[in-house]
Design a protein around this motif. Structure first.
Motif, PDB file in Angstrom:
ATOM      1  N   ALA A 177       0.831  -1.210   0.000  1.00 40.84           N
ATOM      2  CA  ALA A 177       0.000   0.000   0.000  1.00 40.84           C
ATOM      3  C   ALA A 177       0.863   1.257   0.000  1.00 40.84           C
ATOM      4  CB  ALA A 177      -0.932  -0.005   1.212  1.00 40.84           C
ATOM      5  N   ILE A 178       1.933   1.240   0.796  1.00 42.14           N
ATOM      6  CA  ILE A 178       2.818   2.412   0.836  1.00 42.14           C
ATOM      7  C   ILE A 178       3.542   2.561  -0.498  1.00 42.14           C
ATOM      8  CG2 ILE A 178       4.788   3.486   1.988  1.00 42.14           C
ATOM      9  CD1 ILE A 178       3.934   1.938   4.546  1.00 42.14           C
ATOM     10  N   HIS A 216       6.458   9.685   2.212  1.00 46.47           N
ATOM     11  CA  HIS A 216       5.995   8.300   2.097  1.00 46.47           C
ATOM     12  C   HIS A 216       7.148   7.357   1.765  1.00 46.47           C
ATOM     13  CE1 HIS A 216       2.014  10.053   2.214  1.00 46.47           C
ATOM     14  NE2 HIS A 216       1.548   8.835   2.414  1.00 46.47           N
ATOM     15  N   ASN A 217       8.100   7.826   0.965  1.00 42.65           N
ATOM     16  CA  ASN A 217       9.253   7.000   0.633  1.00 42.65           C
ATOM     17  C   ASN A 217      10.098   6.733   1.882  1.00 42.65           C
ATOM     18  OD1 ASN A 217      10.527   5.562  -1.486  1.00 42.65           O
ATOM     19  ND2 ASN A 217      12.174   7.057  -1.478  1.00 42.65           N
ATOM     20  N   GLU A 238      11.733   2.876   6.110  1.00 45.75           N
ATOM     21  CA  GLU A 238      11.794   2.502   7.531  1.00 45.75           C
ATOM     22  C   GLU A 238      11.025   1.205   7.791  1.00 45.75           C
ATOM     23  OE1 GLU A 238      13.215   3.102  11.431  1.00 45.75           O
ATOM     24  OE2 GLU A 238      13.812   3.905   9.489  1.00 45.75           O
ATOM     25  N   VAL A 239       9.853   1.073   7.195  1.00 48.80           N
ATOM     26  CA  VAL A 239       9.055  -0.138   7.382  1.00 48.80           C
ATOM     27  C   VAL A 239       9.808  -1.351   6.818  1.00 48.80           C
ATOM     28  CG1 VAL A 239       6.953  -1.337   6.612  1.00 48.80           C
ATOM     29  CG2 VAL A 239       6.817   0.994   7.491  1.00 48.80           C
ATOM     30  N   ARG A 278      13.029  -1.595   6.533  1.00 54.22           N
ATOM     31  CA  ARG A 278      14.237  -1.798   7.319  1.00 54.22           C
ATOM     32  C   ARG A 278      13.952  -2.542   8.633  1.00 54.22           C
ATOM     33  NH1 ARG A 278      17.202   0.362  11.324  1.00 54.22           N
ATOM     34  NH2 ARG A 278      15.768   2.046  11.785  1.00 54.22           N
ATOM     35  N   VAL A 279      12.934  -2.071   9.364  1.00 55.05           N
ATOM     36  CA  VAL A 279      12.682  -2.631  10.698  1.00 55.05           C
ATOM     37  C   VAL A 279      11.466  -3.522  10.764  1.00 55.05           C
ATOM     38  CG1 VAL A 279      13.798  -0.719  11.875  1.00 55.05           C
ATOM     39  CG2 VAL A 279      11.352  -0.633  11.509  1.00 55.05           C
ATOM     40  N   GLY A 280      10.623  -3.484   9.756  1.00 52.54           N
ATOM     41  CA  GLY A 280       9.390  -4.248   9.812  1.00 52.54           C
ATOM     42  C   GLY A 280       8.336  -3.481  10.594  1.00 52.54           C
ATOM     43  N   VAL A 281       7.174  -4.048  10.687  1.00 55.97           N
ATOM     44  CA  VAL A 281       6.060  -3.395  11.377  1.00 55.97           C
ATOM     45  C   VAL A 281       5.658  -4.234  12.565  1.00 55.97           C
ATOM     46  CG1 VAL A 281       3.680  -2.599  11.135  1.00 55.97           C
ATOM     47  CG2 VAL A 281       5.255  -2.385   9.242  1.00 55.97           C
TER      48      VAL A 281
END
Length: 66
Positions: free
Chosen positions: A16-17, A54-55, A60-61, A63-66
């Motif tokens: 989605a992102i 948004h980028n 970040e998402v 890189r670290v996950g959610v």
């Protein structure tokens, strides 16, 4: 209480992102393709800001996950 997303949910969030980033990029390309006199500088600035925000979130998402 925080709950991490499972892999399928993470994939959907990242997708989605990515879609949002791609949409901002396309809108920027479209606006920049116009002759200079027809370009809306405020819109270009707004789209550029949203694209980068948004980028950054996407990076970040990923890189670290959610």
């Amino acid at each position: 209480m925080s709950k991490l997303l499972n892999p399928e949910q993470r994939r959907l969030v990242v997708g989605a992102i990515k879609d949002k980033v791609d949409n901002y990029a396309e809108l920027l390309r479209h606006e920049n393709a116009k002759p200079l006199v027809d370009q809306d500088i405020n819109l270009i600035n707004q789209l550029t800001k949203m694209y980068h925000e948004h980028n950054e979130i996407l990076n970040e998402v990923q890189r670290v996950g959610v």
